[in-house]
Design a protein around this motif. Structure first.
Motif, PDB file in Angstrom:
ATOM      1  N   SER A 173      -6.309   1.209   0.620  1.00  0.00           N
ATOM      2  CA  SER A 173      -6.327   0.207  -0.451  1.00  0.00           C
ATOM      3  C   SER A 173      -5.074   0.351  -1.295  1.00  0.00           C
ATOM      4  CB  SER A 173      -7.573   0.378  -1.328  1.00  0.00           C
ATOM      5  OG  SER A 173      -7.619   1.668  -1.900  1.00  0.00           O
ATOM      6  N   VAL A 174      -4.776  -0.676  -2.069  1.00  0.00           N
ATOM      7  CA  VAL A 174      -3.585  -0.677  -2.914  1.00  0.00           C
ATOM      8  C   VAL A 174      -3.842   0.151  -4.169  1.00  0.00           C
ATOM      9  CG1 VAL A 174      -1.991  -2.099  -4.241  1.00  0.00           C
ATOM     10  CG2 VAL A 174      -2.891  -2.945  -2.061  1.00  0.00           C
TER      11      VAL A 174
ATOM     12  N   LYS B 260      -0.930   5.707   5.757  1.00  0.00           N
ATOM     13  CA  LYS B 260      -0.953   4.659   4.733  1.00  0.00           C
ATOM     14  C   LYS B 260      -2.356   4.556   4.152  1.00  0.00           C
ATOM     15  CE  LYS B 260      -0.277   0.291   5.867  1.00  0.00           C
ATOM     16  NZ  LYS B 260       0.419  -0.955   6.243  1.00  0.00           N
TER      17      LYS B 260
ATOM     18  N   LYS C 176       0.843  -1.191   0.000  1.00  0.00           N
ATOM     19  CA  LYS C 176       0.000   0.000   0.000  1.00  0.00           C
ATOM     20  C   LYS C 176       0.882   1.245   0.000  1.00  0.00           C
ATOM     21  CE  LYS C 176      -3.947  -2.099   2.371  1.00  0.00           C
ATOM     22  NZ  LYS C 176      -4.800  -2.100   3.590  1.00  0.00           N
TER      23      LYS C 176
END
Length: 322
Positions: free
Chosen positions: A206-207, A203, A183
Protein backbone atom coordinates in the motif's frame (compact mmCIF):
# COMPACT_ATOMS: atom_id res chain seq x y z
CA UNK A 1 23.48 -35.54 -1.91
CA UNK A 2 21.87 -36.12 -5.29
CA UNK A 3 18.11 -36.69 -4.94
CA UNK A 4 16.75 -39.29 -7.36
CA UNK A 5 13.17 -39.50 -6.06
CA UNK A 6 10.78 -36.58 -6.24
CA UNK A 7 8.10 -37.94 -3.88
CA UNK A 8 9.03 -38.75 -0.28
CA UNK A 9 5.75 -38.31 1.59
CA UNK A 10 3.90 -41.51 0.76
CA UNK A 11 3.08 -44.18 -1.77
CA UNK A 12 1.47 -42.79 -4.93
CA UNK A 13 -1.60 -44.60 -6.16
CA UNK A 14 -2.03 -42.54 -9.33
CA UNK A 15 0.23 -41.64 -12.21
CA UNK A 16 1.73 -38.20 -11.76
CA UNK A 17 3.04 -36.12 -14.63
CA UNK A 18 5.37 -33.18 -14.07
CA UNK A 19 5.58 -30.38 -16.58
CA UNK A 20 6.70 -26.78 -16.70
CA UNK A 21 4.18 -23.93 -16.38
CA UNK A 22 2.68 -22.50 -19.59
CA UNK A 23 5.01 -20.00 -21.23
CA UNK A 24 8.15 -21.53 -19.72
CA UNK A 25 8.49 -24.61 -21.91
CA UNK A 26 12.10 -25.49 -22.61
CA UNK A 27 13.89 -28.72 -23.43
CA UNK A 28 11.96 -31.97 -23.28
CA UNK A 29 10.50 -34.41 -20.76
CA UNK A 30 13.98 -35.71 -19.99
CA UNK A 31 15.09 -32.24 -18.85
CA UNK A 32 12.99 -32.08 -15.67
CA UNK A 33 15.17 -31.26 -12.67
CA UNK A 34 14.38 -32.90 -9.33
CA UNK A 35 16.91 -31.44 -6.92
CA UNK A 36 19.76 -31.94 -4.47
CA UNK A 37 20.10 -31.41 -0.74
CA UNK A 38 22.99 -30.17 1.33
CA UNK A 39 23.87 -30.93 4.93
CA UNK A 40 26.80 -30.29 7.19
CA UNK A 41 28.28 -31.05 10.57
CA UNK A 42 31.52 -30.46 12.45
CA UNK A 43 31.65 -34.23 12.93
CA UNK A 44 32.62 -36.35 9.95
CA UNK A 45 31.16 -39.36 11.74
CA UNK A 46 27.75 -37.68 12.01
CA UNK A 47 27.84 -36.74 8.33
CA UNK A 48 28.49 -40.34 7.35
CA UNK A 49 25.77 -41.64 9.68
CA UNK A 50 23.22 -39.22 8.27
CA UNK A 51 24.20 -40.09 4.70
CA UNK A 52 23.86 -43.81 5.40
CA UNK A 53 20.37 -43.33 6.84
CA UNK A 54 19.20 -41.20 3.92
CA UNK A 55 20.59 -43.47 1.20
CA UNK A 56 18.93 -46.52 2.77
CA UNK A 57 15.56 -44.79 3.12
CA UNK A 58 15.44 -42.81 -0.13
CA UNK A 59 16.88 -42.94 -3.63
CA UNK A 60 19.91 -40.72 -3.04
CA UNK A 61 23.61 -40.82 -3.61
CA UNK A 62 26.50 -38.99 -1.98
CA UNK A 63 28.33 -36.40 -4.09
CA UNK A 64 31.05 -35.54 -1.58
CA UNK A 65 32.00 -32.11 -0.27
CA UNK A 66 29.86 -29.38 -1.77
CA UNK A 67 31.62 -27.29 -4.39
CA UNK A 68 28.64 -26.57 -6.63
CA UNK A 69 24.96 -26.29 -5.72
CA UNK A 70 21.94 -24.98 -7.67
CA UNK A 71 24.06 -22.78 -9.92
CA UNK A 72 26.27 -21.48 -7.08
CA UNK A 73 29.96 -22.31 -6.87
CA UNK A 74 31.19 -22.97 -3.34
CA UNK A 75 34.82 -23.02 -2.23
CA UNK A 76 35.51 -24.14 1.35
CA UNK A 77 38.78 -23.57 3.17
CA UNK A 78 39.83 -23.55 6.82
CA UNK A 79 39.78 -19.76 6.78
CA UNK A 80 36.49 -19.03 5.02
CA UNK A 81 33.74 -20.06 2.62
CA UNK A 82 33.38 -18.33 -0.76
CA UNK A 83 30.12 -18.37 -2.72
CA UNK A 84 29.56 -16.98 -6.19
CA UNK A 85 27.58 -17.52 -9.38
CA UNK A 86 29.85 -16.98 -12.38
CA UNK A 87 27.54 -16.13 -15.27
CA UNK A 88 28.74 -16.56 -18.85
CA UNK A 89 26.75 -14.58 -21.37
CA UNK A 90 25.67 -15.75 -24.78
CA UNK A 91 25.86 -12.92 -27.35
CA UNK A 92 22.59 -14.08 -28.89
CA UNK A 93 20.78 -13.62 -25.59
CA UNK A 94 21.88 -10.02 -25.15
CA UNK A 95 20.76 -8.89 -28.59
CA UNK A 96 17.75 -6.69 -29.24
CA UNK A 97 14.73 -7.86 -27.26
CA UNK A 98 11.51 -7.96 -29.21
CA UNK A 99 9.07 -9.75 -26.90
CA UNK A 100 7.97 -9.90 -23.29
CA UNK A 101 8.85 -13.62 -23.28
CA UNK A 102 12.51 -12.97 -24.05
CA UNK A 103 12.62 -10.07 -21.60
CA UNK A 104 11.02 -12.26 -18.94
CA UNK A 105 13.61 -14.99 -19.50
CA UNK A 106 16.46 -12.54 -18.94
CA UNK A 107 14.87 -11.03 -15.85
CA UNK A 108 14.18 -14.51 -14.48
CA UNK A 109 17.85 -15.46 -14.89
CA UNK A 110 18.95 -12.21 -13.24
CA UNK A 111 16.58 -12.72 -10.31
CA UNK A 112 18.12 -16.15 -9.79
CA UNK A 113 21.59 -14.61 -9.85
CA UNK A 114 20.72 -12.22 -7.01
CA UNK A 115 20.99 -15.22 -4.67
CA UNK A 116 24.71 -14.45 -4.41
CA UNK A 117 24.89 -10.99 -5.98
CA UNK A 118 23.18 -8.39 -3.76
CA UNK A 119 24.94 -5.70 -5.78
CA UNK A 120 22.47 -6.20 -8.65
CA UNK A 121 19.35 -6.76 -6.52
CA UNK A 122 18.10 -3.17 -6.78
CA UNK A 123 18.57 -2.82 -10.54
CA UNK A 124 17.08 -6.23 -11.27
CA UNK A 125 14.11 -5.51 -8.99
CA UNK A 126 13.33 -2.31 -10.90
CA UNK A 127 13.57 -4.05 -14.28
CA UNK A 128 11.37 -6.89 -13.04
CA UNK A 129 8.45 -4.49 -12.59
CA UNK A 130 8.01 -4.12 -16.34
CA UNK A 131 7.88 -7.74 -17.46
CA UNK A 132 4.27 -7.58 -18.62
CA UNK A 133 4.87 -4.82 -21.17
CA UNK A 134 8.59 -4.09 -21.62
CA UNK A 135 9.69 -1.22 -23.82
CA UNK A 136 13.06 -0.54 -25.42
CA UNK A 137 14.13 1.57 -22.44
CA UNK A 138 13.56 -1.41 -20.15
CA UNK A 139 15.53 -3.77 -22.37
CA UNK A 140 18.38 -1.27 -22.51
CA UNK A 141 18.47 -1.26 -18.70
CA UNK A 142 18.54 -5.06 -18.62
CA UNK A 143 21.45 -5.03 -21.05
CA UNK A 144 23.34 -2.66 -18.74
CA UNK A 145 23.00 -5.21 -15.94
CA UNK A 146 24.23 -7.98 -18.23
CA UNK A 147 27.25 -5.91 -19.27
CA UNK A 148 28.07 -5.25 -15.61
CA UNK A 149 27.86 -8.99 -14.85
CA UNK A 150 30.11 -9.77 -17.82
CA UNK A 151 32.74 -7.38 -16.41
CA UNK A 152 32.44 -8.80 -12.88
CA UNK A 153 31.85 -12.55 -13.28
CA UNK A 154 33.87 -13.53 -10.22
CA UNK A 155 32.31 -11.36 -7.55
CA UNK A 156 31.04 -13.44 -4.64
CA UNK A 157 30.23 -13.32 -0.94
CA UNK A 158 33.01 -13.91 1.56
CA UNK A 159 32.28 -15.75 4.82
CA UNK A 160 35.32 -15.70 7.14
CA UNK A 161 35.75 -18.61 9.54
CA UNK A 162 35.49 -16.71 12.82
CA UNK A 163 33.49 -17.06 16.03
CA UNK A 164 31.53 -13.82 15.65
CA UNK A 165 27.84 -14.78 15.53
CA UNK A 166 26.40 -11.49 16.72
CA UNK A 167 23.13 -11.01 14.85
CA UNK A 168 22.40 -7.52 13.49
CA UNK A 169 19.93 -6.06 11.03
CA UNK A 170 19.79 -3.02 8.75
CA UNK A 171 16.59 -1.51 7.43
CA UNK A 172 15.63 1.29 5.08
CA UNK A 173 12.82 2.39 2.78
CA UNK A 174 12.73 4.30 -0.49
CA UNK A 175 9.67 6.44 0.25
CA UNK A 176 7.29 6.63 -2.75
CA UNK A 177 10.14 5.47 -4.94
CA UNK A 178 8.02 3.77 -7.58
CA UNK A 179 7.20 6.30 -10.28
CA UNK A 180 4.12 4.36 -11.39
CA UNK A 181 2.05 3.84 -8.24
CA UNK A 182 4.14 5.87 -5.71
CA UNK A 183 4.51 2.87 -3.42
CA UNK A 184 7.59 2.60 -1.25
CA UNK A 185 10.18 -0.15 -1.47
CA UNK A 186 11.63 -1.44 1.78
CA UNK A 187 14.95 -3.21 2.13
CA UNK A 188 16.48 -5.22 4.94
CA UNK A 189 19.66 -7.20 5.40
CA UNK A 190 20.91 -9.32 8.28
CA UNK A 191 24.45 -10.18 9.37
CA UNK A 192 26.10 -12.74 11.62
CA UNK A 193 29.13 -10.75 12.66
CA UNK A 194 30.52 -9.44 9.37
CA UNK A 195 28.85 -12.17 7.32
CA UNK A 196 25.85 -11.20 5.21
CA UNK A 197 23.37 -14.07 5.50
CA UNK A 198 20.07 -12.61 4.29
CA UNK A 199 18.84 -9.65 2.28
CA UNK A 200 15.39 -8.68 1.15
CA UNK A 201 13.86 -5.98 -1.02
CA UNK A 202 10.13 -5.65 -1.69
CA UNK A 203 7.67 -3.01 -2.78
CA UNK A 204 5.09 -2.31 -0.08
CA UNK A 205 1.52 -3.41 -0.77
CA UNK A 206 0.00 0.00 0.00
CA UNK A 207 1.02 3.63 -0.41
CA UNK A 208 2.74 5.05 2.68
CA UNK A 209 1.61 8.53 3.72
CA UNK A 210 4.99 9.58 5.12
CA UNK A 211 8.65 8.65 5.27
CA UNK A 212 8.13 7.73 8.92
CA UNK A 213 5.40 5.24 8.06
CA UNK A 214 7.45 3.66 5.29
CA UNK A 215 10.54 3.33 7.51
CA UNK A 216 8.53 1.97 10.45
CA UNK A 217 6.96 -0.76 8.29
CA UNK A 218 10.43 -1.61 6.96
CA UNK A 219 11.75 -1.99 10.53
CA UNK A 220 8.91 -4.37 11.34
CA UNK A 221 9.67 -6.45 8.26
CA UNK A 222 13.33 -6.55 9.23
CA UNK A 223 12.47 -7.87 12.67
CA UNK A 224 10.27 -10.57 11.13
CA UNK A 225 13.40 -11.91 9.47
CA UNK A 226 15.43 -11.43 12.67
CA UNK A 227 12.86 -13.40 14.67
CA UNK A 228 13.14 -16.35 12.30
CA UNK A 229 16.94 -16.25 12.45
CA UNK A 230 16.92 -16.12 16.26
CA UNK A 231 14.88 -19.32 16.32
CA UNK A 232 17.24 -21.00 13.89
CA UNK A 233 20.29 -20.00 15.92
CA UNK A 234 18.77 -21.65 18.98
CA UNK A 235 19.02 -24.97 17.15
CA UNK A 236 22.80 -24.45 17.15
CA UNK A 237 22.93 -23.46 20.81
CA UNK A 238 23.33 -19.74 20.13
CA UNK A 239 21.10 -17.45 22.19
CA UNK A 240 20.49 -13.92 20.90
CA UNK A 241 18.78 -11.12 22.83
CA UNK A 242 18.27 -7.42 22.20
CA UNK A 243 19.29 -7.76 18.57
CA UNK A 244 20.18 -4.32 17.14
CA UNK A 245 18.35 -3.09 14.04
CA UNK A 246 19.99 -0.07 12.44
CA UNK A 247 17.73 2.58 10.92
CA UNK A 248 18.57 6.09 9.69
CA UNK A 249 15.20 7.70 10.49
CA UNK A 250 14.82 9.07 14.02
CA UNK A 251 11.02 9.30 13.95
CA UNK A 252 10.64 5.62 13.06
CA UNK A 253 12.98 4.72 15.93
CA UNK A 254 10.94 6.87 18.31
CA UNK A 255 7.69 5.14 17.31
CA UNK A 256 9.21 1.71 17.90
CA UNK A 257 10.06 2.81 21.42
CA UNK A 258 6.93 4.80 22.23
CA UNK A 259 3.84 5.40 20.02
CA UNK A 260 3.81 9.15 20.66
CA UNK A 261 3.79 10.07 16.97
CA UNK A 262 0.34 8.59 16.56
CA UNK A 263 -0.69 11.00 13.79
CA UNK A 264 2.14 9.74 11.59
CA UNK A 265 1.18 6.08 11.90
CA UNK A 266 -2.60 6.11 12.08
CA UNK A 267 -2.77 4.48 8.66
CA UNK A 268 -0.31 1.69 9.54
CA UNK A 269 -2.02 -1.73 9.77
CA UNK A 270 -1.99 -3.30 13.24
CA UNK A 271 0.18 -6.21 12.07
CA UNK A 272 3.16 -3.89 11.72
CA UNK A 273 3.08 -2.75 15.35
CA UNK A 274 4.36 -6.01 16.83
CA UNK A 275 7.91 -4.65 16.79
CA UNK A 276 7.02 -2.26 19.65
CA UNK A 277 6.18 -5.20 21.91
CA UNK A 278 9.52 -6.80 21.19
CA UNK A 279 11.37 -3.54 21.83
CA UNK A 280 9.64 -3.33 25.23
CA UNK A 281 10.60 -6.94 25.96
CA UNK A 282 14.22 -6.11 25.01
CA UNK A 283 14.25 -8.76 22.30
CA UNK A 284 15.36 -6.13 19.82
CA UNK A 285 16.61 -2.55 19.82
CA UNK A 286 16.13 -0.10 16.97
CA UNK A 287 19.19 2.14 16.76
CA UNK A 288 20.24 5.16 14.74
CA UNK A 289 22.79 4.82 11.99
CA UNK A 290 24.18 7.53 9.74
CA UNK A 291 22.90 7.46 6.20
CA UNK A 292 26.44 7.32 4.80
CA UNK A 293 26.98 3.83 6.25
CA UNK A 294 23.45 2.49 5.82
CA UNK A 295 24.21 -0.82 4.12
CA UNK A 296 20.72 -1.27 2.70
CA UNK A 297 21.33 1.70 0.38
CA UNK A 298 22.88 -0.86 -1.93
CA UNK A 299 19.39 -2.38 -2.29
CA UNK A 300 17.57 0.95 -2.49
CA UNK A 301 19.23 3.37 -4.84
CA UNK A 302 21.31 3.80 -7.93
CA UNK A 303 24.59 4.97 -6.41
CA UNK A 304 27.79 6.71 -7.58
CA UNK A 305 30.59 4.29 -8.36
CA UNK A 306 32.64 5.13 -5.26
CA UNK A 307 29.72 4.70 -2.86
CA UNK A 308 28.58 1.54 -4.64
CA UNK A 309 32.02 -0.08 -4.41
CA UNK A 310 32.38 0.94 -0.76
CA UNK A 311 29.08 -0.69 0.22
CA UNK A 312 29.93 -3.83 -1.76
CA UNK A 313 33.10 -4.13 0.29
CA UNK A 314 31.26 -3.53 3.57
CA UNK A 315 28.82 -6.41 2.96
CA UNK A 316 31.62 -8.83 2.04
CA UNK A 317 31.23 -8.91 -1.74
CA UNK A 318 34.72 -9.47 -3.16
CA UNK A 319 36.47 -10.64 -6.31
CA UNK A 320 37.12 -14.31 -5.66
CA UNK A 321 40.07 -14.46 -8.05
CA UNK A 322 42.12 -11.87 -6.17
Amino acid sequence: MDVKCAFFNGVLTDEVYVEQPPGLEAGGPDKIYVGDIIFGSKSGRMCKKFADIMTKKFHMSMMGEMNFFMGSQVKQTKECILINQSKKLDTEKVGKLVSSTKYGEIIGSLLYLTASRPDIAFAVGVCARYQSDPKEAHTDAAKCILRYIKRTPNLGLWYPADDDFKLTGYTDSDFAGCGIDRKSTFETCQFLGSKLILWFSKKQTSVATSTTEAEYIAAGSCYSQILRLVQQLKDYGIEESKVPIFCDTSSAIAISQNPVHHTKIKHVPIRHHFIRDHVENKDVSVEKIHTSIQLTYLLTNALPKERFNDLCGRIGLINLEE
